[in-house]
Design an enzyme around this catalytic site. Structure first.
Site, PDB file in Angstrom:
ATOM      1  N   LYS A  71       0.814  -1.212   0.000  1.00 55.28           N
ATOM      2  CA  LYS A  71       0.000   0.000   0.000  1.00 55.28           C
ATOM      3  C   LYS A  71       0.851   1.268   0.000  1.00 55.28           C
ATOM      4  O   LYS A  71       0.597   2.194  -0.795  1.00 55.28           O
ATOM      5  CB  LYS A  71      -0.932  -0.022   1.214  1.00 55.28           C
ATOM      6  CG  LYS A  71      -1.790   1.205   1.393  1.00 55.28           C
ATOM      7  CD  LYS A  71      -2.891   0.972   2.395  1.00 55.28           C
ATOM      8  CE  LYS A  71      -2.382   0.358   3.674  1.00 55.28           C
ATOM      9  NZ  LYS A  71      -1.423   1.257   4.379  1.00 55.28           N
ATOM     10  N   THR A  73       3.993   1.494  -0.891  1.00 54.04           N
ATOM     11  CA  THR A  73       4.725   1.495  -2.158  1.00 54.04           C
ATOM     12  C   THR A  73       3.853   2.029  -3.283  1.00 54.04           C
ATOM     13  O   THR A  73       4.305   2.814  -4.129  1.00 54.04           O
ATOM     14  CB  THR A  73       5.196   0.064  -2.500  1.00 54.04           C
ATOM     15  OG1 THR A  73       5.966  -0.429  -1.405  1.00 54.04           O
ATOM     16  CG2 THR A  73       6.039   0.044  -3.754  1.00 54.04           C
ATOM     17  N   ARG A  94       2.256   8.559   6.731  1.00 57.17           N
ATOM     18  CA  ARG A  94       2.498   8.482   8.169  1.00 57.17           C
ATOM     19  C   ARG A  94       3.981   8.212   8.431  1.00 57.17           C
ATOM     20  O   ARG A  94       4.671   7.652   7.586  1.00 57.17           O
ATOM     21  CB  ARG A  94       1.662   7.360   8.786  1.00 57.17           C
ATOM     22  CG  ARG A  94       0.165   7.590   8.711  1.00 57.17           C
ATOM     23  CD  ARG A  94      -0.597   6.355   9.133  1.00 57.17           C
ATOM     24  NE  ARG A  94      -0.326   5.237   8.234  1.00 57.17           N
ATOM     25  CZ  ARG A  94      -0.511   3.963   8.555  1.00 57.17           C
ATOM     26  NH1 ARG A  94      -0.934   3.636   9.751  1.00 57.17           N
ATOM     27  NH2 ARG A  94      -0.265   3.014   7.690  1.00 57.17           N
ATOM     28  N   LYS A 105       7.373  -6.243  10.957  1.00 61.63           N
ATOM     29  CA  LYS A 105       7.060  -5.709   9.634  1.00 61.63           C
ATOM     30  C   LYS A 105       8.258  -5.120   8.908  1.00 61.63           C
ATOM     31  O   LYS A 105       8.324  -5.119   7.684  1.00 61.63           O
ATOM     32  CB  LYS A 105       5.955  -4.652   9.780  1.00 61.63           C
ATOM     33  CG  LYS A 105       5.370  -4.169   8.468  1.00 61.63           C
ATOM     34  CD  LYS A 105       4.242  -3.179   8.745  1.00 61.63           C
ATOM     35  CE  LYS A 105       3.652  -2.633   7.455  1.00 61.63           C
ATOM     36  NZ  LYS A 105       2.605  -1.624   7.710  1.00 61.63           N
ATOM     37  N   ALA A 273      -3.641   1.731  12.419  1.00 58.66           N
ATOM     38  CA  ALA A 273      -5.073   1.627  12.160  1.00 58.66           C
ATOM     39  C   ALA A 273      -5.715   0.467  12.892  1.00 58.66           C
ATOM     40  O   ALA A 273      -6.934   0.435  13.040  1.00 58.66           O
ATOM     41  CB  ALA A 273      -5.330   1.498  10.665  1.00 58.66           C
ATOM     42  N   PHE A 301      -3.625  -0.236   6.926  1.00 55.42           N
ATOM     43  CA  PHE A 301      -4.206  -1.563   6.742  1.00 55.42           C
ATOM     44  C   PHE A 301      -5.357  -1.521   5.729  1.00 55.42           C
ATOM     45  O   PHE A 301      -5.339  -0.748   4.792  1.00 55.42           O
ATOM     46  CB  PHE A 301      -4.605  -2.168   8.084  1.00 55.42           C
ATOM     47  CG  PHE A 301      -3.438  -2.418   9.000  1.00 55.42           C
ATOM     48  CD1 PHE A 301      -2.372  -3.205   8.569  1.00 55.42           C
ATOM     49  CD2 PHE A 301      -3.360  -1.839  10.251  1.00 55.42           C
ATOM     50  CE1 PHE A 301      -1.277  -3.427   9.401  1.00 55.42           C
ATOM     51  CE2 PHE A 301      -2.271  -2.053  11.087  1.00 55.42           C
ATOM     52  CZ  PHE A 301      -1.227  -2.861  10.648  1.00 55.42           C
ATOM     53  N   PHE A 382       3.398  -8.952  -9.677  1.00 60.51           N
ATOM     54  CA  PHE A 382       4.602  -9.751  -9.474  1.00 60.51           C
ATOM     55  C   PHE A 382       4.803 -10.648 -10.685  1.00 60.51           C
ATOM     56  O   PHE A 382       3.854 -10.973 -11.415  1.00 60.51           O
ATOM     57  CB  PHE A 382       4.487 -10.586  -8.194  1.00 60.51           C
ATOM     58  CG  PHE A 382       4.581  -9.769  -6.932  1.00 60.51           C
ATOM     59  CD1 PHE A 382       5.777  -9.692  -6.239  1.00 60.51           C
ATOM     60  CD2 PHE A 382       3.493  -9.057  -6.457  1.00 60.51           C
ATOM     61  CE1 PHE A 382       5.883  -8.937  -5.087  1.00 60.51           C
ATOM     62  CE2 PHE A 382       3.581  -8.293  -5.304  1.00 60.51           C
ATOM     63  CZ  PHE A 382       4.782  -8.233  -4.613  1.00 60.51           C
ATOM     64  N   TRP A 410       7.036  -0.925  -8.165  1.00 59.92           N
ATOM     65  CA  TRP A 410       8.121  -1.471  -7.343  1.00 59.92           C
ATOM     66  C   TRP A 410       9.371  -1.677  -8.189  1.00 59.92           C
ATOM     67  O   TRP A 410      10.476  -1.348  -7.762  1.00 59.92           O
ATOM     68  CB  TRP A 410       7.683  -2.803  -6.723  1.00 59.92           C
ATOM     69  CG  TRP A 410       8.647  -3.329  -5.696  1.00 59.92           C
ATOM     70  CD1 TRP A 410       8.656  -3.083  -4.366  1.00 59.92           C
ATOM     71  CD2 TRP A 410       9.771  -4.190  -5.941  1.00 59.92           C
ATOM     72  NE1 TRP A 410       9.703  -3.736  -3.745  1.00 59.92           N
ATOM     73  CE2 TRP A 410      10.410  -4.426  -4.701  1.00 59.92           C
ATOM     74  CE3 TRP A 410      10.301  -4.788  -7.080  1.00 59.92           C
ATOM     75  CZ2 TRP A 410      11.540  -5.217  -4.571  1.00 59.92           C
ATOM     76  CZ3 TRP A 410      11.429  -5.589  -6.955  1.00 59.92           C
ATOM     77  CH2 TRP A 410      12.039  -5.802  -5.712  1.00 59.92           C
TER      78      TRP A 410
END
Length: 557
Positions: A71, A73, A94, A105, A273, A301, A382, A410
């Site tokens: 998200k 990214t 954030r 994470k 969140a 999230f 991907f 990405w």
């Protein structure tokens, strides 16, 4: 492929003064933190108030999984892509907490060729905002215990002090503690505990305040506990809010950095969140809207948590309105929600994908039907994704009237998200968003939870023990019934069971605790076993992070 940190360390950054100048910011209005970071003082740019607001794009996602969604990214890649197609864009994010950075994470500055930089600084301390928030929070905690020790003229009941302490690190051993041990000189012994900084009410206030004056007033409204006869005690009763505001006077200024492609990025505030309201600061978002044609921001999230709180808390309190929404998903994450385990996600599996698509479809339904926003689904692509799998996703989302766009930011940076940027612009120019709230201000607190649980989580019912129902009824009677609610629950499922993938059905949302946040002006509903102080996993990310003799950091991602 190089790691995220290797890509970031090889980047050629522009001086932050150049980034600021391109935004039309006065040199005197930015405060430098080295060459590549700065704080912006909006008060020293009065001309910004004359500019029209840009368009606000909200990025959210499906329920997170071990497969990852990307998200942040995507938020970064979309901002870069909008600049690629000639739009003046800013990303508003954030700040990362060091809890997940050193925990499970890792970093939260994007990834691959869609990152905000300097990546190491952003993930580690940054400009000290979180430290200032922790200090302000813990100052209040210290003043409470000192007041009780010094004679307790306010008659604070030590058994009813609700204000915990905080730190920006995962540490389950601090969830429940006893303070004041060691005799009279060390204060009165009582039960206490720690939350992580991102769950602090000071963090929530910091992100919802619209000025230093508003920040100070909200800090004064914090309810820290109750007297022996049950009356609420506020931070202003302890004369704490002035000193707390002093500690936050510099932190409240938004931080300016850049992406790998030199798109301006404003990073400010960072509530989670799953345990808080999951949005960056109102001040930063409003500033971005004055500086650019498009502001791309994220909510934490999935759309059931971050996006819902963005709408029902942040937008309700600030008047902000998203012009379009992006829902991020990956093929492999959808297969995970369809029951496939992580080692098998790279293999085509259409039945599992079909099953897992229900998760995405429910999030899209929430965004379009319940929040009233037009949206596009961004498939963070991907190499293992097959044409057949992608076609199935397109087909199912077309049935909901929503377009699916493949994004490869990405690997390719902004150029890989140009199609996504084009669809976002189309949605904005079409003007289909008519934002609405999930519940009304006038709804009782219990009814707000029921509407949220049944409409957004797909729950059959809600339940709370009698004592919690009584607490909620008392808050209603005390005049807090018009507040929005902030549900703390697992991010991994629509239900409160973290193991329930896809779309849980027939579940009951069980309430475990209730907290009043009178300064932030919402009521926190804590469900099942969600913790406001996370613990570390068996193999924390911290064990892989290192630094060499030249000061070069490794293992941070």
């Amino acid at each position: 492929m190089p790691s995220d940190i290797e890509i970031a360390q090889k980047a050629e950054l522009r001086r932050v003064s150049e980034i600021a100048a391109e935004l039309g910011l006065n040199e005197d209005s930015i405060e430098h933190f080295g060459r590549y970071k700065a704080k912006i003082d909006p008060r020293l740019n009065p001309h910004l108030g004359e500019r029209p607001d840009g368009k606000l794009i909200l990025v959210t996602a499906i329920s997170p999984s071990p497969a990852g969604e990307g998200k942040t990214t995507t938020t970064v890649g979309l901002g870069d892509a909008l600049n690629h197609i000639g739009k003046k864009a800013i990303v508003c994010l954030r700040e990362p907490s060091m809890g997940p950075v050193f925990g499970m994470k890792g970093g939260a500055a994007g990834g691959g060729h869609a990152q905000v930089v300097p990546m190491e600084d952003i993930n580690l301390h940054f400009t000290g905002d979180f430290a200032a928030i922790a200090l302000a929070h813990n100052l209040l905690a210290a003043l409470i215990d000192n007041h009780i020790h010094q004679g307790n003229p306010l008659q604070i009941d030590p058994r009813q002090v609700t204000w915990k302490r905080v730190m920006d690190m995962n540490d389950r051993a601090l969830r429940q503690i006893v303070v004041g041990l060691g005799g009279k000189v060390n204060g009165q012994a009582r039960e206490d505990g720690f939350d992580i900084v991102v769950a602090s009410e000071v963090m929530a206030i910091f992100c919802l305040a619209d000025s230093l004056k508003d920040l100070k007033n909200r800090l004064g409204n914090i309810v820290i506990g109750y007297t022996y006869d049950g009356k609420p005690v506020q931070a202003r009763d302890l004369n704490a809010h002035g000193a707390m505001a002093v500690l936050l006077k510099d932190a409240i200024k938004p931080n300016l950095v850049q992406t790998l492609e030199h798109t301006p990025a404003i990073i400010h505030g960072g509530p989670f969140a799953n345990i808080a309201h999951g949005c960056n600061s109102v001040i930063a978002t409003r500033l971005g809207l004055k500086l650019a044609d498009y502001v791309v921001t994220e909510a934490g999230f999935g759309a059931d948590l971050g996006a819902e709180k963005f709408i029902d808390i942040k937008c309700r309190k600030s008047g902000l309105r998203p012009d379009a929404c992006v829902v991020v998903a990956t093929i492999r994450a959808l297969k995970y929600h369809g029951g496939v385990e992580v080692p098998d996600l790279l293999t085509e599996n259409l039945p599992a994908l079909e099953t897992g698509l229900a998760n995405l479809q429910k999030h899209v339904e929430n965004v379009t039907t319940h929040y009233g926003l037009s949206c596009v689904v961004a498939i963070n692509r991907f190499s293992a994704d097959t044409d057949t799998e992608i076609a199935l996703v397109r087909q199912r989302l077309a049935e909901q009237g929503v377009n699916v766009v493949l994004a490869e930011h990405w690997a390719k940076g902004g150029a890989g998200a140009v199609a996504l940027a084009g669809e976002v612009v189309r949605l904005v120019e079409q003007g289909g968003s008519r934002m609405r709230f999930v519940y009304d201000d006038a709804d009782p607190l219990w009814e707000k939870l029921r509407k949220l649980a049944t409409r957004i989580y797909g729950a059959a019912d809600i339940h709370a023990p009698r004592r919690l129902r009584a607490q909620l009824d008392q808050l209603q009677a005390d005049g807090y019934g018009h507040y929005p609610i902030c549900v703390a629950k697992t991010q991994y499922s629509f239900s409160t069971d973290a193991s329930a993938r896809g779309v849980a059905k027939g579940h009951v949302v069980n309430v475990r605790a209730i907290r009043l946040c009178a300064g932030a002006e919402f009521v926190v509903i804590i469900c099942d076993d969600i913790m406001t102080m996370p613990g570390l996993p068996k193999e924390p990310c911290a064990t892989r992070i290192d630094i060499d003799d030249e000061g070069r950091v490794s293992g941070l991602y």
